[in-house]
Motif scaffolding. Structure first.
Motif, PDB file in Angstrom:
ATOM      1  N   VAL A 177       8.823  -6.088   7.153  1.00 55.77           N
ATOM      2  CA  VAL A 177       8.651  -7.458   7.896  1.00 55.77           C
ATOM      3  C   VAL A 177       9.306  -8.619   7.293  1.00 55.77           C
ATOM      4  O   VAL A 177       9.661  -8.431   6.162  1.00 55.77           O
ATOM      5  CB  VAL A 177       7.135  -7.858   8.124  1.00 55.77           C
ATOM      6  CG1 VAL A 177       6.381  -8.083   6.536  1.00 55.77           C
ATOM      7  CG2 VAL A 177       6.749  -8.827   9.228  1.00 55.77           C
ATOM      8  N   GLN A 178       9.921  -9.528   8.065  1.00 53.50           N
ATOM      9  CA  GLN A 178      10.381 -10.583   7.283  1.00 53.50           C
ATOM     10  C   GLN A 178       9.536 -11.636   6.914  1.00 53.50           C
ATOM     11  O   GLN A 178       8.531 -11.663   7.458  1.00 53.50           O
ATOM     12  CB  GLN A 178      11.237 -11.245   8.659  1.00 53.50           C
ATOM     13  CG  GLN A 178      12.653 -10.476   8.904  1.00 53.50           C
ATOM     14  CD  GLN A 178      13.600 -11.392   9.782  1.00 53.50           C
ATOM     15  OE1 GLN A 178      12.896 -12.107  10.565  1.00 53.50           O
ATOM     16  NE2 GLN A 178      14.819 -10.962   9.789  1.00 53.50           N
ATOM     17  N   ALA A 179       9.897 -12.400   6.021  1.00 57.12           N
ATOM     18  CA  ALA A 179       9.199 -13.279   5.612  1.00 57.12           C
ATOM     19  C   ALA A 179       8.560 -14.406   6.453  1.00 57.12           C
ATOM     20  O   ALA A 179       9.334 -14.706   7.573  1.00 57.12           O
ATOM     21  CB  ALA A 179       9.884 -14.119   4.437  1.00 57.12           C
ATOM     22  N   GLY A 180       7.418 -14.764   6.533  1.00 57.65           N
ATOM     23  CA  GLY A 180       6.703 -15.420   7.553  1.00 57.65           C
ATOM     24  C   GLY A 180       5.938 -14.513   8.599  1.00 57.65           C
ATOM     25  O   GLY A 180       5.286 -15.167   9.328  1.00 57.65           O
ATOM     26  N   GLY A 181       6.233 -13.238   8.522  1.00 56.48           N
ATOM     27  CA  GLY A 181       5.665 -12.424   9.678  1.00 56.48           C
ATOM     28  C   GLY A 181       4.269 -11.971   9.245  1.00 56.48           C
ATOM     29  O   GLY A 181       3.831 -12.523   8.405  1.00 56.48           O
ATOM     30  N   SER A 182       3.787 -11.252  10.068  1.00 54.55           N
ATOM     31  CA  SER A 182       2.491 -10.615  10.020  1.00 54.55           C
ATOM     32  C   SER A 182       2.419  -9.190   9.771  1.00 54.55           C
ATOM     33  O   SER A 182       3.093  -8.379  10.826  1.00 54.55           O
ATOM     34  CB  SER A 182       1.502 -11.172  11.008  1.00 54.55           C
ATOM     35  OG  SER A 182       1.275 -12.597  10.905  1.00 54.55           O
ATOM     36  N   LEU A 183       1.330  -8.625   9.248  1.00 51.74           N
ATOM     37  CA  LEU A 183       0.977  -7.161   9.533  1.00 51.74           C
ATOM     38  C   LEU A 183      -0.158  -6.964   9.304  1.00 51.74           C
ATOM     39  O   LEU A 183      -1.260  -7.666   8.804  1.00 51.74           O
ATOM     40  CB  LEU A 183       1.807  -6.358   8.036  1.00 51.74           C
ATOM     41  CG  LEU A 183       3.174  -5.832   8.384  1.00 51.74           C
ATOM     42  CD1 LEU A 183       3.613  -5.329   7.164  1.00 51.74           C
ATOM     43  CD2 LEU A 183       3.349  -5.008   9.546  1.00 51.74           C
ATOM     44  N   ARG A 184      -0.975  -5.986  10.014  1.00 55.04           N
ATOM     45  CA  ARG A 184      -2.406  -5.490   9.874  1.00 55.04           C
ATOM     46  C   ARG A 184      -2.286  -4.258   9.379  1.00 55.04           C
ATOM     47  O   ARG A 184      -1.911  -3.318   9.918  1.00 55.04           O
ATOM     48  CB  ARG A 184      -3.050  -5.679  11.427  1.00 55.04           C
ATOM     49  CG  ARG A 184      -4.573  -5.581  11.212  1.00 55.04           C
ATOM     50  CD  ARG A 184      -5.460  -5.678  12.358  1.00 55.04           C
ATOM     51  NE  ARG A 184      -5.614  -4.342  12.998  1.00 55.04           N
ATOM     52  CZ  ARG A 184      -6.418  -4.230  14.081  1.00 55.04           C
ATOM     53  NH1 ARG A 184      -7.414  -5.099  14.219  1.00 55.04           N
ATOM     54  NH2 ARG A 184      -6.448  -3.081  14.836  1.00 55.04           N
ATOM     55  N   LEU A 185      -3.129  -4.155   8.009  1.00 58.30           N
ATOM     56  CA  LEU A 185      -3.256  -2.594   7.711  1.00 58.30           C
ATOM     57  C   LEU A 185      -4.939  -2.210   7.968  1.00 58.30           C
ATOM     58  O   LEU A 185      -5.642  -3.050   8.076  1.00 58.30           O
ATOM     59  CB  LEU A 185      -3.133  -2.813   6.190  1.00 58.30           C
ATOM     60  CG  LEU A 185      -1.921  -3.239   5.273  1.00 58.30           C
ATOM     61  CD1 LEU A 185      -2.138  -3.108   4.062  1.00 58.30           C
ATOM     62  CD2 LEU A 185      -1.052  -2.588   6.143  1.00 58.30           C
ATOM     63  N   SER A 186      -4.785  -0.995   8.161  1.00 57.04           N
ATOM     64  CA  SER A 186      -6.115  -0.166   8.505  1.00 57.04           C
ATOM     65  C   SER A 186      -6.547   0.763   7.305  1.00 57.04           C
ATOM     66  O   SER A 186      -5.738   1.158   6.694  1.00 57.04           O
ATOM     67  CB  SER A 186      -6.098   0.354   9.788  1.00 57.04           C
ATOM     68  OG  SER A 186      -5.706  -0.537  10.829  1.00 57.04           O
ATOM     69  N   CYS A 187      -7.707   0.744   7.151  1.00 55.81           N
ATOM     70  CA  CYS A 187      -8.347   1.718   6.119  1.00 55.81           C
ATOM     71  C   CYS A 187      -9.471   2.531   6.714  1.00 55.81           C
ATOM     72  O   CYS A 187     -10.340   1.882   7.063  1.00 55.81           O
ATOM     73  CB  CYS A 187      -8.908   0.950   4.869  1.00 55.81           C
ATOM     74  SG  CYS A 187      -9.664   2.056   3.850  1.00 55.81           S
ATOM     75  N   ALA A 188      -9.273   3.790   7.376  1.00 54.59           N
ATOM     76  CA  ALA A 188     -10.211   4.608   7.973  1.00 54.59           C
ATOM     77  C   ALA A 188     -11.004   5.454   6.846  1.00 54.59           C
ATOM     78  O   ALA A 188     -10.433   6.118   5.861  1.00 54.59           O
ATOM     79  CB  ALA A 188      -9.575   5.409   8.829  1.00 54.59           C
ATOM     80  N   ALA A 189     -12.076   5.218   6.806  1.00 54.70           N
ATOM     81  CA  ALA A 189     -13.096   5.771   5.877  1.00 54.70           C
ATOM     82  C   ALA A 189     -14.009   6.899   6.441  1.00 54.70           C
ATOM     83  O   ALA A 189     -14.405   6.620   7.614  1.00 54.70           O
ATOM     84  CB  ALA A 189     -14.112   4.752   5.477  1.00 54.70           C
ATOM     85  N   SER A 190     -14.247   7.895   5.675  1.00 55.71           N
ATOM     86  CA  SER A 190     -14.989   9.228   6.159  1.00 55.71           C
ATOM     87  C   SER A 190     -15.382   9.887   5.182  1.00 55.71           C
ATOM     88  O   SER A 190     -15.256   9.744   4.077  1.00 55.71           O
ATOM     89  CB  SER A 190     -14.169  10.025   7.232  1.00 55.71           C
ATOM     90  OG  SER A 190     -13.025  10.690   6.304  1.00 55.71           O
ATOM     91  N   GLY A 191     -16.587  10.887   5.673  1.00 49.44           N
ATOM     92  CA  GLY A 191     -17.134  11.710   4.520  1.00 49.44           C
ATOM     93  C   GLY A 191     -18.285  11.424   3.991  1.00 49.44           C
ATOM     94  O   GLY A 191     -18.801  12.100   3.186  1.00 49.44           O
ATOM     95  N   ARG A 192     -18.725   9.948   4.096  1.00 49.61           N
ATOM     96  CA  ARG A 192     -20.199   9.590   3.726  1.00 49.61           C
ATOM     97  C   ARG A 192     -20.426   8.459   4.412  1.00 49.61           C
ATOM     98  O   ARG A 192     -19.639   7.576   5.327  1.00 49.61           O
ATOM     99  CB  ARG A 192     -20.153   9.475   2.449  1.00 49.61           C
ATOM    100  CG  ARG A 192     -19.237   8.304   1.809  1.00 49.61           C
ATOM    101  CD  ARG A 192     -19.759   7.905   0.118  1.00 49.61           C
ATOM    102  NE  ARG A 192     -21.203   7.736   0.369  1.00 49.61           N
ATOM    103  CZ  ARG A 192     -21.772   8.186  -0.615  1.00 49.61           C
ATOM    104  NH1 ARG A 192     -21.499   9.157  -1.434  1.00 49.61           N
ATOM    105  NH2 ARG A 192     -23.346   7.826  -0.628  1.00 49.61           N
ATOM    106  N   THR A 193     -21.726   7.798   4.133  1.00 48.59           N
ATOM    107  CA  THR A 193     -22.227   6.559   4.890  1.00 48.59           C
ATOM    108  C   THR A 193     -21.704   5.378   3.904  1.00 48.59           C
ATOM    109  O   THR A 193     -22.001   5.490   2.588  1.00 48.59           O
ATOM    110  CB  THR A 193     -23.655   6.565   4.887  1.00 48.59           C
ATOM    111  OG1 THR A 193     -24.003   7.521   5.951  1.00 48.59           O
ATOM    112  CG2 THR A 193     -24.018   5.362   5.634  1.00 48.59           C
ATOM    113  N   PHE A 194     -20.919   4.447   4.390  1.00 49.14           N
ATOM    114  CA  PHE A 194     -20.539   3.426   3.463  1.00 49.14           C
ATOM    115  C   PHE A 194     -21.378   2.092   3.769  1.00 49.14           C
ATOM    116  O   PHE A 194     -20.794   1.051   3.166  1.00 49.14           O
ATOM    117  CB  PHE A 194     -19.196   3.174   4.013  1.00 49.14           C
ATOM    118  CG  PHE A 194     -18.125   4.377   3.437  1.00 49.14           C
ATOM    119  CD1 PHE A 194     -17.766   5.484   4.257  1.00 49.14           C
ATOM    120  CD2 PHE A 194     -17.532   4.355   2.157  1.00 49.14           C
ATOM    121  CE1 PHE A 194     -16.943   6.441   3.655  1.00 49.14           C
ATOM    122  CE2 PHE A 194     -16.824   5.145   1.560  1.00 49.14           C
ATOM    123  CZ  PHE A 194     -16.366   6.173   2.625  1.00 49.14           C
TER     124      PHE A 194
END
Length: 125
Positions: A12-29
């Motif tokens: 991404v260019q400076a000044g831009g945006s991104l959204r990261l995701s973290c999918a969790a599985s395997g237990r209750t968090f």
């Protein structure tokens, strides 16, 4: 088997945006805090921010405060890192991690119990 899987990285260019995701599985968090860390080449892993899965409370590193926001989707067992006003110095591999509550030191990577594989974020100037 616990799995944390990050996605959403890219260029991404400076000044831009991104959204990261973290999918969790395997237990209750519900009794965990979910942290985001980043690591640039030749540097130590750096704390970005953390969210309590139970009450949604958040805490951020000064370097990202006001630009990054962490949220969670309880139904989908997913944590998000919304990154706005990105700078070249934000370039790094971003990791999500899970820390069993209670947490005494949010910003210490060694205290986290589970880690994802990371996703690359590159910010061009």
């Amino acid at each position: 088997q616990v799995q944390l899987v990050e996605s959403g990285g890219g260029l991404v260019q400076a000044g831009g945006s991104l959204r990261l995701s973290c999918a969790a599985s395997g237990r209750t968090f519900s009794n965990y805090a979910m942290g985001w860390f980043r690591q640039a080449p030749g540097k130590e892993r750096e704390f970005v921010g953390v969210i309590s899965w139970s009450n949604g409370g958040t805490y951020y590193a000064d370097s990202v405060k006001g630009r990054f926001t962490i949220s969670r989707d309880n139904a989908g067992n997913t944590v998000y890192l919304q990154m706005n006003s990105l700078k070249p110095e934000d370039t790094a591999v971003y990791y999500c991690a899970a820390h069993r509550m209670p947490v005494s030191k949010w910003n210490v990577a060694g205290g986290y119990d589970y880690w994802g594989q990371g996703t690359q974020v590159t910010v061009s100037s």
